[in-house]
Write a protein that holds these residues in place. Structure first.
Motif, mmCIF file in Angstrom:
data_model
loop_
_atom_site.group_PDB
_atom_site.id
_atom_site.type_symbol
_atom_site.label_atom_id
_atom_site.label_comp_id
_atom_site.label_asym_id
_atom_site.label_seq_id
_atom_site.Cartn_x
_atom_site.Cartn_y
_atom_site.Cartn_z
ATOM 1 N N ARG A 206 -67.071 13.940 -14.697
ATOM 2 C CA ARG A 206 -66.278 12.891 -15.222
ATOM 3 C C ARG A 206 -65.492 12.152 -13.837
ATOM 4 N NH1 ARG A 206 -61.131 11.278 -17.282
ATOM 5 N NH2 ARG A 206 -61.457 9.765 -18.733
ATOM 6 N N ALA A 207 -64.868 12.985 -13.026
ATOM 7 C CA ALA A 207 -64.180 12.323 -11.930
ATOM 8 C C ALA A 207 -65.004 11.739 -10.861
ATOM 9 C CB ALA A 207 -63.371 13.584 -11.178
ATOM 10 N N ASP A 208 -66.387 12.206 -10.709
ATOM 11 C CA ASP A 208 -67.155 11.529 -9.803
ATOM 12 C C ASP A 208 -67.930 10.412 -10.666
ATOM 13 O OD1 ASP A 208 -67.082 13.459 -7.630
ATOM 14 O OD2 ASP A 208 -68.328 14.792 -8.738
ATOM 15 N N ARG A 227 -60.280 -1.110 -7.855
ATOM 16 C CA ARG A 227 -58.766 -0.474 -7.318
ATOM 17 C C ARG A 227 -58.422 0.351 -8.744
ATOM 18 N NH1 ARG A 227 -56.236 -1.905 -3.084
ATOM 19 N NH2 ARG A 227 -56.831 -3.586 -1.639
ATOM 20 N N GLN A 228 -58.467 -0.297 -9.966
ATOM 21 C CA GLN A 228 -58.297 0.204 -11.177
ATOM 22 C C GLN A 228 -58.906 1.765 -11.238
ATOM 23 O OE1 GLN A 228 -58.683 -2.136 -14.619
ATOM 24 N NE2 GLN A 228 -59.092 -0.474 -15.994
ATOM 25 N N TYR A 229 -60.314 1.783 -11.069
ATOM 26 C CA TYR A 229 -60.958 3.195 -11.229
ATOM 27 C C TYR A 229 -60.551 3.900 -10.132
ATOM 28 C CZ TYR A 229 -64.312 1.107 -14.657
ATOM 29 O OH TYR A 229 -64.792 0.782 -15.800
ATOM 30 N N PHE A 230 -60.471 3.645 -8.975
ATOM 31 C CA PHE A 230 -60.008 4.391 -7.753
ATOM 32 C C PHE A 230 -58.603 5.062 -7.984
ATOM 33 C CE2 PHE A 230 -62.697 1.797 -4.722
ATOM 34 C CZ PHE A 230 -63.895 2.760 -5.082
ATOM 35 N N GLU A 231 -57.540 4.160 -8.642
ATOM 36 C CA GLU A 231 -56.663 4.806 -8.970
ATOM 37 C C GLU A 231 -56.322 5.593 -10.184
ATOM 38 O OE1 GLU A 231 -54.149 0.986 -9.622
ATOM 39 O OE2 GLU A 231 -53.802 1.003 -7.100
ATOM 40 N N GLN A 232 -57.375 5.065 -11.046
ATOM 41 C CA GLN A 232 -57.519 6.365 -12.192
ATOM 42 C C GLN A 232 -57.896 7.894 -11.777
ATOM 43 O OE1 GLN A 232 -60.076 4.934 -15.331
ATOM 44 N NE2 GLN A 232 -59.945 6.827 -16.527
ATOM 45 N N VAL A 233 -58.956 7.857 -10.746
ATOM 46 C CA VAL A 233 -59.119 9.085 -10.094
ATOM 47 C C VAL A 233 -58.055 9.848 -9.596
ATOM 48 C CG1 VAL A 233 -60.764 10.141 -8.407
ATOM 49 C CG2 VAL A 233 -61.665 8.402 -9.688
ATOM 50 N N LEU A 234 -57.308 9.118 -8.853
ATOM 51 C CA LEU A 234 -56.014 9.897 -8.294
ATOM 52 C C LEU A 234 -55.227 10.315 -9.329
ATOM 53 C CD1 LEU A 234 -55.317 7.244 -5.398
ATOM 54 C CD2 LEU A 234 -56.227 9.401 -5.014
ATOM 55 N N SER A 235 -55.084 9.447 -10.207
ATOM 56 C CA SER A 235 -54.015 9.757 -11.431
ATOM 57 C C SER A 235 -54.333 10.919 -12.221
ATOM 58 C CB SER A 235 -53.612 8.808 -12.339
ATOM 59 O OG SER A 235 -52.977 8.838 -13.393
ATOM 60 N N GLU A 236 -55.707 11.063 -12.521
ATOM 61 C CA GLU A 236 -56.222 12.154 -13.508
ATOM 62 C C GLU A 236 -56.752 13.241 -12.882
ATOM 63 O OE1 GLU A 236 -58.715 10.699 -16.500
ATOM 64 O OE2 GLU A 236 -57.741 9.147 -16.810
ATOM 65 N N TYR A 237 -57.160 13.128 -11.273
ATOM 66 C CA TYR A 237 -57.818 14.301 -10.412
ATOM 67 C C TYR A 237 -57.325 14.410 -9.341
ATOM 68 C CZ TYR A 237 -61.062 13.841 -14.315
ATOM 69 O OH TYR A 237 -61.668 13.811 -15.767
ATOM 70 N N GLY A 238 -55.929 14.376 -9.212
ATOM 71 C CA GLY A 238 -55.171 14.343 -8.131
ATOM 72 C C GLY A 238 -55.620 15.116 -6.714
ATOM 73 N N ASN A 239 -56.081 16.552 -6.981
ATOM 74 C CA ASN A 239 -56.392 17.673 -6.143
ATOM 75 C C ASN A 239 -57.700 17.889 -5.925
ATOM 76 O OD1 ASN A 239 -53.481 18.056 -5.775
ATOM 77 N ND2 ASN A 239 -53.672 19.474 -7.465
ATOM 78 N N SER A 240 -58.628 16.733 -6.557
ATOM 79 C CA SER A 240 -60.042 16.846 -6.511
ATOM 80 C C SER A 240 -60.894 16.187 -5.045
ATOM 81 C CB SER A 240 -60.668 16.433 -7.567
ATOM 82 O OG SER A 240 -60.756 15.073 -7.786
ATOM 83 N N SER A 241 -62.114 16.363 -4.724
ATOM 84 C CA SER A 241 -62.543 16.015 -3.805
ATOM 85 C C SER A 241 -63.067 14.450 -4.102
ATOM 86 C CB SER A 241 -63.780 16.647 -3.383
ATOM 87 O OG SER A 241 -64.659 16.664 -4.454
ATOM 88 N N ALA A 242 -62.936 14.202 -5.416
ATOM 89 C CA ALA A 242 -63.158 12.824 -5.746
ATOM 90 C C ALA A 242 -61.980 12.067 -5.636
ATOM 91 C CB ALA A 242 -63.602 12.752 -7.173
ATOM 92 N N ALA A 243 -60.780 12.583 -5.497
ATOM 93 C CA ALA A 243 -59.579 11.836 -5.441
ATOM 94 C C ALA A 243 -59.441 11.525 -3.949
ATOM 95 C CB ALA A 243 -58.345 12.685 -5.848
ATOM 96 N N ARG A 244 -59.888 12.529 -2.926
ATOM 97 C CA ARG A 244 -60.013 12.427 -1.564
ATOM 98 C C ARG A 244 -60.700 11.100 -1.299
ATOM 99 N NH1 ARG A 244 -63.112 13.348 2.331
ATOM 100 N NH2 ARG A 244 -64.314 14.817 1.066
#
Length: 254
Positions: A206-208, A227-244
């Motif tokens: 899901r994060a990817d 930006r909305q999608y990228f910020e959603q990844v940071l919000s929901e999956y903050g410690n993942s490689s997808a967040a990076r």
């Protein structure tokens, strides 16, 4: 004396005239400025080509890294599925095991002997599960081993249609989206990633998928949605490689 001065003056005039008529030659020799410009142009061209080659190498490395990452995730997911199935089988066996019976009298034993034997427990349909696994493995191997992306697209589509209840369906949607994205079929790819995001909140893809939706929005010049999608990844999956990767994408848009 006047003749000598006149001669000197005449010589000076002739010398000046001769100097004035002489061709102007640059320090580096005839055409040196053009040569230098040509040399600079060749240098810029060589540098540009080197940058292009480096970008190609970077793209190839990113593709290989993505495939290796996908392979690792697939192996981890399959291991989790095997463990879960083993747990389910063990739980079913424990539930099916008869409770220890109290000692029976001879009459009871005779009656029990005359009664019909219990029907055997229903066996799981191993053939169907095997077909499902084989179909999914075939589609994945077309990507990771054969790199036959054109054949992998219909293979994943068939798997989703034939096994809609399979635990591999979210992964199949994700891989199908990746393949369509690589062919720049962005609208079709977007539908696959959106399906994972909306219908499978517990999926490890899901994060990817959200990250890819942001990348597609950026490719389609919709910066606000990206930006909305990228910020959603940071919000929901903050410690993942997808967040990076989402953070890097946001930084590149600033």
């Amino acid at each position: 004396m006047k003749i000598k001065l006149a001669a000197i003056s005449m010589a000076a005039v002739l010398s000046t005239a001769t100097w004035a008529q002489a061709p102007v030659v640059s320090v580096g020799g005839s055409g040196s400025v053009n040569d230098r410009l040509a040399e600079l142009e060749r240098g810029f061209a060589a540098r540009s080509q080197a940058q292009i080659d480096q970008q190609r190498q970077l793209n190839a490395m990113q593709q290989e890294l993505s495939e290796l990452r996908g392979l690792l995730e697939e192996q981890s997911y399959r291991l989790e599925q095997v463990i879960e199935r083993q747990r389910s089988i063990l739980a079913a066996q424990q539930q099916a095991a008869p409770a220890p019976a109290a000692p029976a009298s001879s009459a009871q034993a005779s009656a029990a002997g005359d009664s019909a034997a219990p029907a055997p427990a229903a066996q799981p349909q191993a053939g169907a599960a095997s077909d499902e696994q084989a179909a999914y493995d075939n589609a994945v191997n077309l990507v990771l081993q054969d790199k036959d992306y054109d054949a992998a697209i219909p293979a994943f589509a068939r798997f989703i249609t034939q096994y809609p209840q399979s635990t591999y369906v979210p992964n199949a949607h994700y891989w199908l989206g990746q393949l369509l994205f690589a062919q720049k079929r962005f609208d079709q790819a977007k539908a696959q990633f959106a399906r994972v995001m909306e219908a499978y909140p517990q999926s490890n893809k899901r994060a990817d998928s959200i990250l890819k939706l942001g990348t597609i929005a950026r490719e389609q010049q919709d910066s606000a949605l990206a930006r909305q999608y990228f910020e959603q990844v940071l919000s929901e999956y903050g410690n993942s490689s997808a967040a990076r990767l989402a953070r890097e994408s946001l930084d590149s848009m600033n």
